[in-house]
Design a protein around this motif. Sequence first.
Motif, PDB file in Angstrom:
ATOM      1  N   MET A 310       0.857  -1.198   0.000  1.00 42.00           N
ATOM      2  CA  MET A 310       0.000   0.000   0.000  1.00 42.00           C
ATOM      3  C   MET A 310       0.886   1.239   0.000  1.00 42.00           C
ATOM      4  SD  MET A 310      -2.884  -0.946   2.781  1.00 42.00           S
ATOM      5  CE  MET A 310      -4.233   0.111   2.336  1.00 42.00           C
ATOM      6  N   GLY A 311       0.715   2.080  -0.999  1.00 41.57           N
ATOM      7  CA  GLY A 311       1.588   3.257  -1.084  1.00 41.57           C
ATOM      8  C   GLY A 311       0.842   4.557  -0.858  1.00 41.57           C
ATOM      9  N   GLY A 312      -0.403   4.479  -0.388  1.00 40.94           N
ATOM     10  CA  GLY A 312      -1.197   5.694  -0.207  1.00 40.94           C
ATOM     11  C   GLY A 312      -1.996   5.994  -1.461  1.00 40.94           C
ATOM     12  N   ALA A 313      -2.879   6.989  -1.359  1.00 38.56           N
ATOM     13  CA  ALA A 313      -3.849   7.238  -2.427  1.00 38.56           C
ATOM     14  C   ALA A 313      -3.603   8.572  -3.125  1.00 38.56           C
ATOM     15  CB  ALA A 313      -5.259   7.170  -1.852  1.00 38.56           C
ATOM     16  N   VAL A 314      -2.344   9.014  -3.139  1.00 39.02           N
ATOM     17  CA  VAL A 314      -2.010  10.267  -3.822  1.00 39.02           C
ATOM     18  C   VAL A 314      -0.913   9.993  -4.848  1.00 39.02           C
ATOM     19  CG1 VAL A 314      -0.996  12.567  -3.516  1.00 39.02           C
ATOM     20  CG2 VAL A 314      -2.662  11.717  -1.861  1.00 39.02           C
ATOM     21  N   VAL A 315      -1.077  10.569  -6.031  1.00 38.80           N
ATOM     22  CA  VAL A 315      -0.049  10.505  -7.082  1.00 38.80           C
ATOM     23  C   VAL A 315       0.257  11.952  -7.448  1.00 38.80           C
ATOM     24  CG1 VAL A 315       0.452   9.766  -9.452  1.00 38.80           C
ATOM     25  CG2 VAL A 315      -1.021   8.350  -7.993  1.00 38.80           C
ATOM     26  N   THR A 316       1.527  12.282  -7.585  1.00 42.60           N
ATOM     27  CA  THR A 316       1.869  13.672  -7.931  1.00 42.60           C
ATOM     28  C   THR A 316       2.609  13.700  -9.269  1.00 42.60           C
ATOM     29  OG1 THR A 316       1.835  14.308  -5.620  1.00 42.60           O
ATOM     30  CG2 THR A 316       3.091  15.725  -7.098  1.00 42.60           C
ATOM     31  N   LEU A 317       2.269  14.700 -10.085  1.00 41.38           N
ATOM     32  CA  LEU A 317       2.824  14.803 -11.443  1.00 41.38           C
ATOM     33  C   LEU A 317       3.571  16.113 -11.607  1.00 41.38           C
ATOM     34  CD1 LEU A 317      -0.546  14.124 -13.301  1.00 41.38           C
ATOM     35  CD2 LEU A 317       1.189  12.424 -12.664  1.00 41.38           C
ATOM     36  N   ASP A 318       4.605  16.101 -12.435  1.00 42.38           N
ATOM     37  CA  ASP A 318       5.206  17.357 -12.885  1.00 42.38           C
ATOM     38  C   ASP A 318       4.844  17.515 -14.352  1.00 42.38           C
ATOM     39  OD1 ASP A 318       6.312  18.750 -10.853  1.00 42.38           O
ATOM     40  OD2 ASP A 318       8.329  17.910 -11.069  1.00 42.38           O
ATOM     41  N   ILE A 319       3.997  18.520 -14.625  1.00 34.65           N
ATOM     42  CA  ILE A 319       3.522  18.741 -15.995  1.00 34.65           C
ATOM     43  C   ILE A 319       4.483  19.705 -16.686  1.00 34.65           C
ATOM     44  CG2 ILE A 319       1.607  19.738 -17.338  1.00 34.65           C
ATOM     45  CD1 ILE A 319      -0.289  18.659 -15.257  1.00 34.65           C
ATOM     46  N   PRO A 320       5.015  19.333 -17.863  1.00 32.28           N
ATOM     47  CA  PRO A 320       5.935  20.258 -18.533  1.00 32.28           C
ATOM     48  C   PRO A 320       5.210  21.538 -18.953  1.00 32.28           C
ATOM     49  CG  PRO A 320       5.752  18.154 -19.740  1.00 32.28           C
ATOM     50  CD  PRO A 320       4.773  18.102 -18.618  1.00 32.28           C
ATOM     51  N   GLY A 321       5.901  22.680 -18.872  1.00 32.75           N
ATOM     52  CA  GLY A 321       5.302  23.927 -19.371  1.00 32.75           C
ATOM     53  C   GLY A 321       4.865  24.885 -18.281  1.00 32.75           C
ATOM     54  N   GLY A 322       5.029  24.521 -17.017  1.00 38.81           N
ATOM     55  CA  GLY A 322       4.774  25.462 -15.923  1.00 38.81           C
ATOM     56  C   GLY A 322       3.314  25.829 -15.739  1.00 38.81           C
ATOM     57  N   ARG A 323       3.099  27.034 -15.137  1.00 36.45           N
ATOM     58  CA  ARG A 323       1.769  27.425 -14.675  1.00 36.45           C
ATOM     59  C   ARG A 323       0.714  27.425 -15.788  1.00 36.45           C
ATOM     60  NH1 ARG A 323      -0.416  31.580 -10.463  1.00 36.45           N
ATOM     61  NH2 ARG A 323       1.578  31.313  -9.448  1.00 36.45           N
ATOM     62  N   SER A 324       1.061  27.962 -16.976  1.00 32.98           N
ATOM     63  CA  SER A 324       0.022  28.055 -18.014  1.00 32.98           C
ATOM     64  C   SER A 324      -0.387  26.655 -18.474  1.00 32.98           C
ATOM     65  CB  SER A 324       0.491  28.906 -19.188  1.00 32.98           C
ATOM     66  OG  SER A 324       1.653  28.326 -19.729  1.00 32.98           O
ATOM     67  N   ALA A 325       0.596  25.742 -18.545  1.00 33.87           N
ATOM     68  CA  ALA A 325       0.265  24.367 -18.950  1.00 33.87           C
ATOM     69  C   ALA A 325      -0.609  23.701 -17.884  1.00 33.87           C
ATOM     70  CB  ALA A 325       1.543  23.566 -19.173  1.00 33.87           C
ATOM     71  N   VAL A 326      -0.335  24.010 -16.611  1.00 33.07           N
ATOM     72  CA  VAL A 326      -1.140  23.399 -15.538  1.00 33.07           C
ATOM     73  C   VAL A 326      -2.572  23.943 -15.586  1.00 33.07           C
ATOM     74  CG1 VAL A 326      -1.434  23.218 -13.034  1.00 33.07           C
ATOM     75  CG2 VAL A 326       0.826  22.903 -14.035  1.00 33.07           C
ATOM     76  N   TYR A 327      -2.712  25.269 -15.790  1.00 33.66           N
ATOM     77  CA  TYR A 327      -4.068  25.837 -15.877  1.00 33.66           C
ATOM     78  C   TYR A 327      -4.837  25.180 -17.026  1.00 33.66           C
ATOM     79  CZ  TYR A 327      -3.276  29.658 -12.528  1.00 33.66           C
ATOM     80  OH  TYR A 327      -3.047  30.396 -11.398  1.00 33.66           O
ATOM     81  N   GLN A 328      -4.141  25.024 -18.164  1.00 35.42           N
ATOM     82  CA  GLN A 328      -4.786  24.411 -19.326  1.00 35.42           C
ATOM     83  C   GLN A 328      -5.208  22.970 -19.009  1.00 35.42           C
ATOM     84  OE1 GLN A 328      -2.919  25.741 -22.733  1.00 35.42           O
ATOM     85  NE2 GLN A 328      -3.653  24.111 -24.080  1.00 35.42           N
ATOM     86  N   PHE A 329      -4.300  22.262 -18.325  1.00 30.19           N
ATOM     87  CA  PHE A 329      -4.581  20.872 -17.922  1.00 30.19           C
ATOM     88  C   PHE A 329      -5.847  20.826 -17.056  1.00 30.19           C
ATOM     89  CE2 PHE A 329      -3.976  17.888 -14.305  1.00 30.19           C
ATOM     90  CZ  PHE A 329      -4.050  16.681 -14.982  1.00 30.19           C
ATOM     91  N   ILE A 330      -5.890  21.682 -16.035  1.00 25.97           N
ATOM     92  CA  ILE A 330      -7.036  21.639 -15.102  1.00 25.97           C
ATOM     93  C   ILE A 330      -8.328  22.021 -15.835  1.00 25.97           C
ATOM     94  CG2 ILE A 330      -8.042  22.687 -13.013  1.00 25.97           C
ATOM     95  CD1 ILE A 330      -5.150  22.856 -11.901  1.00 25.97           C
ATOM     96  N   ASN A 331      -8.227  23.020 -16.707  1.00 27.28           N
ATOM     97  CA  ASN A 331      -9.434  23.457 -17.424  1.00 27.28           C
ATOM     98  C   ASN A 331      -9.957  22.399 -18.393  1.00 27.28           C
ATOM     99  OD1 ASN A 331      -9.745  25.926 -16.178  1.00 27.28           O
ATOM    100  ND2 ASN A 331      -8.277  26.939 -17.537  1.00 27.28           N
ATOM    101  N   HIS A 332      -9.098  21.467 -18.794  1.00 24.86           N
ATOM    102  CA  HIS A 332      -9.540  20.446 -19.755  1.00 24.86           C
ATOM    103  C   HIS A 332      -9.942  19.126 -19.102  1.00 24.86           C
ATOM    104  CE1 HIS A 332      -7.930  23.219 -22.755  1.00 24.86           C
ATOM    105  NE2 HIS A 332      -8.739  22.584 -23.596  1.00 24.86           N
ATOM    106  N   LEU A 333      -9.812  19.021 -17.790  1.00 18.52           N
ATOM    107  CA  LEU A 333     -10.223  17.766 -17.132  1.00 18.52           C
ATOM    108  C   LEU A 333     -11.738  17.614 -17.237  1.00 18.52           C
ATOM    109  CD1 LEU A 333      -7.971  17.963 -13.936  1.00 18.52           C
ATOM    110  CD2 LEU A 333      -7.819  16.202 -15.721  1.00 18.52           C
ATOM    111  N   ARG A 334     -12.190  16.404 -17.545  1.00 23.15           N
ATOM    112  CA  ARG A 334     -13.637  16.181 -17.676  1.00 23.15           C
ATOM    113  C   ARG A 334     -14.199  15.387 -16.504  1.00 23.15           C
ATOM    114  NH1 ARG A 334     -13.054  13.770 -23.583  1.00 23.15           N
ATOM    115  NH2 ARG A 334     -12.406  15.648 -24.671  1.00 23.15           N
ATOM    116  N   LEU A 335     -13.366  14.527 -15.930  1.00 20.33           N
ATOM    117  CA  LEU A 335     -13.828  13.657 -14.842  1.00 20.33           C
ATOM    118  C   LEU A 335     -13.194  14.077 -13.519  1.00 20.33           C
ATOM    119  CD1 LEU A 335     -15.189  10.989 -13.842  1.00 20.33           C
ATOM    120  CD2 LEU A 335     -13.055   9.824 -14.449  1.00 20.33           C
ATOM    121  N   VAL A 336     -11.894  14.263 -13.540  1.00 21.47           N
ATOM    122  CA  VAL A 336     -11.170  14.609 -12.310  1.00 21.47           C
ATOM    123  C   VAL A 336     -11.547  16.040 -11.923  1.00 21.47           C
ATOM    124  CG1 VAL A 336      -8.863  14.946 -11.315  1.00 21.47           C
ATOM    125  CG2 VAL A 336      -9.282  13.049 -12.919  1.00 21.47           C
TER     126      VAL A 336
END
Length: 397
Positions: A310-336
């Motif tokens: 059991m390794g816990g229930a959190v996974v952490t990612l480093d998304i290439p492209g910094g803050r703007s790429a992360v905002y884009q990622f979050i804005n495009h999530l459909r389920l999460v």
Amino acid sequence: MAEFDWALETLLVHGGNDVVKTEPYHATAPAIYPSTSYQVASPELLDQVMAGSIPGFSYARHGNPSVEAFVQAMIQLECAETGVACASGMSAIDMALYAVGLQPGDALLLSQDLYGASLNLASAIWQQYGVQPMVVDFANLAGVKDILERFHPRAMIFEVISNPLLKVLDAKALIKLASDYHCQVIVDNTFTTPLMAEPLTWGADLVVHSATKYLGGHGDAMGGVVLGRRRYHDRLHQYLKLRGAILGPFEAWLLHRGLKTLGVRFERQCANALEIAEALRSSGLFDQVYYPLLPDHPSYPLARQYFGVMGGAVVTLDIPGGRSAVYQFINHLRLVGSATTVGDVYTLCLYPVIASHRNQTPEERLAMGITDGTVRIAVGLESPDDVIRDIIQATKS
Ligand SMILES: Cc1ncc(COP(=O)(O)O)c(C=O)c1O
């Protein structure tokens, strides 16, 4: 439930139910007790209850059957001798700091990877009362030993798995070191739950939880709990009565109910997290994928030693492209979803730069390993395939 050496899974389901049992008919689902006061059968009895010489209820700020049912279940799960439940995880941490008897001039040793608000509690509030917070990297045992030797802190506090980079600490070695220097140990077991870590059995003095997270498990009740050795009973109850911190009966009922499914929920969430971490790693889309049971995680050997599969229930990612790429990622999530919590049935993502670590400077964050592309995924109970598909499509968009 008759006294016996019951397994954890059994205690999760049955623990605490006897507190609210009535004869000769007892409801299978525990009742909720909203009453603020209790009419005690005689003044003699009330005198004993108020003195704490016998268990019982008088006024709801001192204790309540619904709260007590939850507390008794947690006492059994954490192998504790006493415990109290309060309005939030932060309140539980504050209560634990009170219970260890911090005095003006005392040093308090805190792990640098603690939840941000716990660090702020020490620096913004306890420091005002003359306590000296000392924040160090608990992965560096020699550094911890040096502070123990030089400053003799009255207490230390750490989490076994850090958030968001999921570093695992050698909890048993830290507890042993602390006891060599008569330093009391508080462990925040929120992210590990009693299923992954048993700090009191390892020798810690107090365990705290944000019950808001995995214990409740449905994102619908806030609460905290402190468990520990008998010697802390009086100070914990003094805080509860005088600071008025007690958990509400409705929340207690929800949290107690949450415990009954904690075993199956958390095991599944951990299994989902491993599957998601492995798939996201193989996708090659991320600069980093952090999960303690991935062999390239720096804590992999400790994670295997302490937690097995059991390794816990959190996974952490480093998304290439910094803050703007992360905002884009979050804005495009459909389920999460995007929400600042963990332990829910839903998979939720959090961007530490604007949430949990917004009070740190970019340099401080980088020193901790958190970049502008770091995103925490708190894994829920959906199909892991759907979560993987959603994260990949949002990253590519
Ligand atoms: C590890 C940890 N401890 C304590 C807390 C505080 O809990 P609460 O929000 O219930 O006050 C949190 C909240 O996120 C947490 O993550």
